[in-house]
Design a protein around this motif. Structure first.
Motif, PDB file in Angstrom:
ATOM      1  N   ALA A 191       0.847  -1.184   0.000  1.00  0.00           N
ATOM      2  CA  ALA A 191       0.000   0.000   0.000  1.00  0.00           C
ATOM      3  C   ALA A 191       0.881   1.231   0.000  1.00  0.00           C
ATOM      4  O   ALA A 191       2.105   1.151   0.178  1.00  0.00           O
ATOM      5  CB  ALA A 191      -0.923  -0.003   1.223  1.00  0.00           C
ATOM      6  N   ALA A 192       0.247   2.376  -0.206  1.00  0.00           N
ATOM      7  CA  ALA A 192       0.921   3.664  -0.084  1.00  0.00           C
ATOM      8  C   ALA A 192      -0.053   4.636   0.560  1.00  0.00           C
ATOM      9  O   ALA A 192      -1.265   4.567   0.311  1.00  0.00           O
ATOM     10  CB  ALA A 192       1.393   4.188  -1.435  1.00  0.00           C
ATOM     11  N   ILE A 193       0.470   5.537   1.375  1.00  0.00           N
ATOM     12  CA  ILE A 193      -0.353   6.541   2.053  1.00  0.00           C
ATOM     13  C   ILE A 193       0.175   7.918   1.694  1.00  0.00           C
ATOM     14  O   ILE A 193       1.389   8.165   1.791  1.00  0.00           O
ATOM     15  CB  ILE A 193      -0.312   6.375   3.585  1.00  0.00           C
ATOM     16  CG1 ILE A 193      -0.584   4.929   3.996  1.00  0.00           C
ATOM     17  CG2 ILE A 193      -1.312   7.326   4.248  1.00  0.00           C
ATOM     18  CD1 ILE A 193      -0.275   4.643   5.463  1.00  0.00           C
ATOM     19  N   THR A 194      -0.719   8.803   1.278  1.00  0.00           N
ATOM     20  CA  THR A 194      -0.343  10.201   1.115  1.00  0.00           C
ATOM     21  C   THR A 194      -0.901  10.999   2.287  1.00  0.00           C
ATOM     22  O   THR A 194      -1.931  10.627   2.883  1.00  0.00           O
ATOM     23  CB  THR A 194      -0.850  10.793  -0.208  1.00  0.00           C
ATOM     24  OG1 THR A 194      -2.283  10.874  -0.183  1.00  0.00           O
ATOM     25  CG2 THR A 194      -0.404   9.954  -1.381  1.00  0.00           C
ATOM     26  N   PHE A 195      -0.223  12.101   2.620  1.00  0.00           N
ATOM     27  CA  PHE A 195      -0.541  12.888   3.813  1.00  0.00           C
ATOM     28  C   PHE A 195      -0.637  14.363   3.451  1.00  0.00           C
ATOM     29  O   PHE A 195       0.145  14.871   2.651  1.00  0.00           O
ATOM     30  CB  PHE A 195       0.551  12.721   4.875  1.00  0.00           C
ATOM     31  CG  PHE A 195       0.770  11.307   5.320  1.00  0.00           C
ATOM     32  CD1 PHE A 195       0.146  10.814   6.461  1.00  0.00           C
ATOM     33  CD2 PHE A 195       1.581  10.440   4.590  1.00  0.00           C
ATOM     34  CE1 PHE A 195       0.343   9.507   6.870  1.00  0.00           C
ATOM     35  CE2 PHE A 195       1.777   9.138   4.986  1.00  0.00           C
ATOM     36  CZ  PHE A 195       1.156   8.665   6.135  1.00  0.00           C
ATOM     37  N   ARG A 196      -1.578  15.041   4.078  1.00  0.00           N
ATOM     38  CA  ARG A 196      -1.659  16.492   3.936  1.00  0.00           C
ATOM     39  C   ARG A 196      -0.550  17.165   4.714  1.00  0.00           C
ATOM     40  O   ARG A 196      -0.020  18.203   4.304  1.00  0.00           O
ATOM     41  CB  ARG A 196      -3.021  16.986   4.434  1.00  0.00           C
ATOM     42  CG  ARG A 196      -3.236  18.493   4.313  1.00  0.00           C
ATOM     43  CD  ARG A 196      -4.633  18.883   4.737  1.00  0.00           C
ATOM     44  NE  ARG A 196      -4.899  18.491   6.107  1.00  0.00           N
ATOM     45  CZ  ARG A 196      -4.527  19.193   7.179  1.00  0.00           C
ATOM     46  NH1 ARG A 196      -3.851  20.327   7.031  1.00  0.00           N
ATOM     47  NH2 ARG A 196      -4.822  18.766   8.385  1.00  0.00           N
ATOM     48  N   ASP A 197      -0.150  16.547   5.836  1.00  0.00           N
ATOM     49  CA  ASP A 197       0.798  17.160   6.762  1.00  0.00           C
ATOM     50  C   ASP A 197       2.119  16.390   6.767  1.00  0.00           C
ATOM     51  O   ASP A 197       2.131  15.162   6.939  1.00  0.00           O
ATOM     52  CB  ASP A 197       0.194  17.169   8.175  1.00  0.00           C
ATOM     53  CG  ASP A 197       1.084  17.860   9.179  1.00  0.00           C
ATOM     54  OD1 ASP A 197       1.130  19.106   9.177  1.00  0.00           O
ATOM     55  OD2 ASP A 197       1.756  17.145   9.955  1.00  0.00           O
ATOM     56  N   ALA A 198       3.232  17.098   6.611  1.00  0.00           N
ATOM     57  CA  ALA A 198       4.544  16.448   6.563  1.00  0.00           C
ATOM     58  C   ALA A 198       4.882  15.744   7.866  1.00  0.00           C
ATOM     59  O   ALA A 198       5.512  14.681   7.866  1.00  0.00           O
ATOM     60  CB  ALA A 198       5.620  17.477   6.226  1.00  0.00           C
ATOM     61  N   ASP A 199       4.474  16.315   8.996  1.00  0.00           N
ATOM     62  CA  ASP A 199       4.778  15.695  10.294  1.00  0.00           C
ATOM     63  C   ASP A 199       4.084  14.345  10.430  1.00  0.00           C
ATOM     64  O   ASP A 199       4.638  13.415  11.036  1.00  0.00           O
ATOM     65  CB  ASP A 199       4.361  16.613  11.434  1.00  0.00           C
ATOM     66  CG  ASP A 199       5.236  17.854  11.539  1.00  0.00           C
ATOM     67  OD1 ASP A 199       6.376  17.818  11.020  1.00  0.00           O
ATOM     68  OD2 ASP A 199       4.794  18.855  12.137  1.00  0.00           O
ATOM     69  N   GLN A 200       2.867  14.230   9.886  1.00  0.00           N
ATOM     70  CA  GLN A 200       2.170  12.953   9.936  1.00  0.00           C
ATOM     71  C   GLN A 200       2.874  11.908   9.070  1.00  0.00           C
ATOM     72  O   GLN A 200       2.931  10.727   9.433  1.00  0.00           O
ATOM     73  CB  GLN A 200       0.722  13.132   9.480  1.00  0.00           C
ATOM     74  CG  GLN A 200      -0.147  13.888  10.449  1.00  0.00           C
ATOM     75  CD  GLN A 200      -0.570  13.028  11.622  1.00  0.00           C
ATOM     76  OE1 GLN A 200      -1.485  12.208  11.505  1.00  0.00           O
ATOM     77  NE2 GLN A 200       0.081  13.207  12.755  1.00  0.00           N
ATOM     78  N   ALA A 201       3.425  12.334   7.953  1.00  0.00           N
ATOM     79  CA  ALA A 201       4.196  11.405   7.119  1.00  0.00           C
ATOM     80  C   ALA A 201       5.433  10.926   7.863  1.00  0.00           C
ATOM     81  O   ALA A 201       5.788   9.738   7.818  1.00  0.00           O
ATOM     82  CB  ALA A 201       4.589  12.081   5.807  1.00  0.00           C
ATOM     83  N   ASP A 202       6.097  11.831   8.562  1.00  0.00           N
ATOM     84  CA  ASP A 202       7.269  11.439   9.352  1.00  0.00           C
ATOM     85  C   ASP A 202       6.878  10.452  10.448  1.00  0.00           C
ATOM     86  O   ASP A 202       7.598   9.480  10.713  1.00  0.00           O
ATOM     87  CB  ASP A 202       7.916  12.680   9.969  1.00  0.00           C
ATOM     88  CG  ASP A 202       8.615  13.554   8.936  1.00  0.00           C
ATOM     89  OD1 ASP A 202       8.935  13.038   7.841  1.00  0.00           O
ATOM     90  OD2 ASP A 202       8.835  14.739   9.222  1.00  0.00           O
ATOM     91  N   LEU A 203       5.741  10.704  11.088  1.00  0.00           N
ATOM     92  CA  LEU A 203       5.272   9.779  12.118  1.00  0.00           C
ATOM     93  C   LEU A 203       4.975   8.411  11.526  1.00  0.00           C
ATOM     94  O   LEU A 203       5.292   7.370  12.124  1.00  0.00           O
ATOM     95  CB  LEU A 203       4.021  10.351  12.791  1.00  0.00           C
ATOM     96  CG  LEU A 203       3.364   9.485  13.868  1.00  0.00           C
ATOM     97  CD1 LEU A 203       4.346   9.205  15.017  1.00  0.00           C
ATOM     98  CD2 LEU A 203       2.095  10.154  14.397  1.00  0.00           C
ATOM     99  N   ALA A 204       4.395   8.392  10.330  1.00  0.00           N
ATOM    100  CA  ALA A 204       4.058   7.117   9.687  1.00  0.00           C
ATOM    101  C   ALA A 204       5.298   6.288   9.391  1.00  0.00           C
ATOM    102  O   ALA A 204       5.257   5.054   9.431  1.00  0.00           O
ATOM    103  CB  ALA A 204       3.273   7.368   8.408  1.00  0.00           C
TER     104      ALA A 204
END
Length: 370
Positions: A191-204
């Motif tokens: 899978a792949a997840i896109t994020f509106r927020d960069a911090d959430q991507a870092d957390l992921a």
């Protein structure tokens, strides 16, 4: 006539040799080729923040938790969807609040967000029926006014577009794509997840691998570092190098795959229009479906389904209303749009493997009546 399947896993040229090289290297786990795969997916989708993961439903559970969903909470979701979409809600300890759909499109009625929202509702799960884009902008606006996160299930919508941007690039808090064996492209599972927020991507990036930070977990000798702290408990949701290798090969083929799905969809748009007993799905202006399968509405649906199957065309109802499954503990709700759409909807093959001859054969069967 050969069988015409509804789904078929795409195996890119050279996959066997490329996977053999990874196996022979003895290095199956670790970052490897994942950064390159992520960058190419970012470019294709037109989004700056993207993380690849091991499995779709696990990724939906992960972002539900990132959105603050947990025990005692609720999530708004269409009752007619894939089980891979809805069961992750239960895994968080939350409950689904079943929403009605537009019976002319199969997608969430955005006004349901206001009608169905409860005091414990944390998020809206926006599912795009078979790759036909839902009303993303209205959902985002209404959800924002209600203080809800928007999680986009783009599992069947790889390459679909709305207002000139691909699904996944419209500002939803999270958008989750599937690379299971029966989607546009596959990595075996992934899978792949896109994020509106960069911090959430870092957390992921930490959450997808037990909460381990991308840097500092090992010292200069490659040993576990006592200086590294695990501050959040994460998941086992990390894509391995075999899947990453297959993914990179698939990315090279992805534009052509999406284009063929669209071409076949455009053919059926024109060919089925005007046939008595058939109605095409209503679409949002300025949208381009990815046509995971080609879905339409028809009278006496089961009769047409049987005829197509008898002629070796694998048509299907694809998904059933999930509120009827006892695992959710709700029972079927009074959802007029869901009931009507479920009675009438049918999907036929539309993928990259459907040749010009195949689609003419499918059309001939339908035109001859049922």
């Amino acid at each position: 006539m050969k069988d015409i399947p509804l789904y078929k896993p795409h195996i890119p040229p050279g996959a066997g040799a490329a996977l053999a090289r990874v196996l022979e290297s003895g290095q199956i786990a670790g970052d490897g080729n994942l950064p390159e795969l992520e960058e190419k997916l970012r470019q294709f989708l037109g989004t700056p923040h993207l993380v690849v993961t091991a499995e779709f439903s696990r990724s939906l559970e992960m972002v539900l938790r990132m959105a603050g969903v947990g025990a005692g909470d609720s999530v708004l979701v269409p009752a007619l969807a894939c089980l891979a979409t809805t069961t992750p809600i239960l895994q968080t300890g939350a409950r689904p609040v079943w929403c009605d759909i537009d019976p002319t499109s199969g997608n969430l009625d955005p006004d349901e967000i206001v009608r169905r929202r409860q005091p414990n509702t944390k998020a809206v799960l926006l599912y795009h029926w078979v790759g036909v884009p839902g009303d993303v902008q209205r959902v985002l606006r209404i959800a924002s006014e209600a203080g809800l996160k928007v999680i986009e299930d783009a599992g069947e919508a790889m390459g679909a577009e709305l207002d000139g941007k691909r699904i996944g690039a419209h500002g939803c808090d999270y958008s989750v794509f599937s690379f299971s064996p029966v989607r546009h492209i596959t990595t075996g599972e992934g899978a792949a997840i896109t994020f509106r927020d960069a911090d959430q991507a870092d957390l992921a990036r930490r959450w997808r691998r037990y909460g381990i930070p991308p840097a500092g977990f090992r010292d200069s000798l490659g040993e576990l570092s006592s200086a590294c702290d695990i501050t959040v408990s994460g998941f086992h949701n990390y894509m391995n190098r075999l899947a990453g290798t297959l993914g990179l090969l698939q990315i090279a083929c992805l534009p052509g795959i999406v284009e063929r799905h669209r071409q076949n969809g455009a053919f059926f748009d024109a060919a089925l229009a005007g046939i008595p007993g058939i109605r095409l799905l209503r679409r949002i202006p300025r949208s381009i479906p990815s046509h995971w399968v080609y879905s339409f509405l028809c009278e006496r649906r089961d009769d047409l389904l049987s005829k197509l199957r008898q002629n070796r065309v694998y048509a299907s109802k694809v998904h059933m209303r999930n509120d009827s499954y006892s695992c959710f503990g709700t029972g079927p709700g009074e959802l007029e749009g869901v009931a009507r759409f479920e009675r009438e909807q049918l999907s036929i093959p539309c993928g990259w493997w459907v040749s010009d001859e195949d689609r003419e054969y499918i059309l001939e069967i339908i035109r001859s009546g049922w």
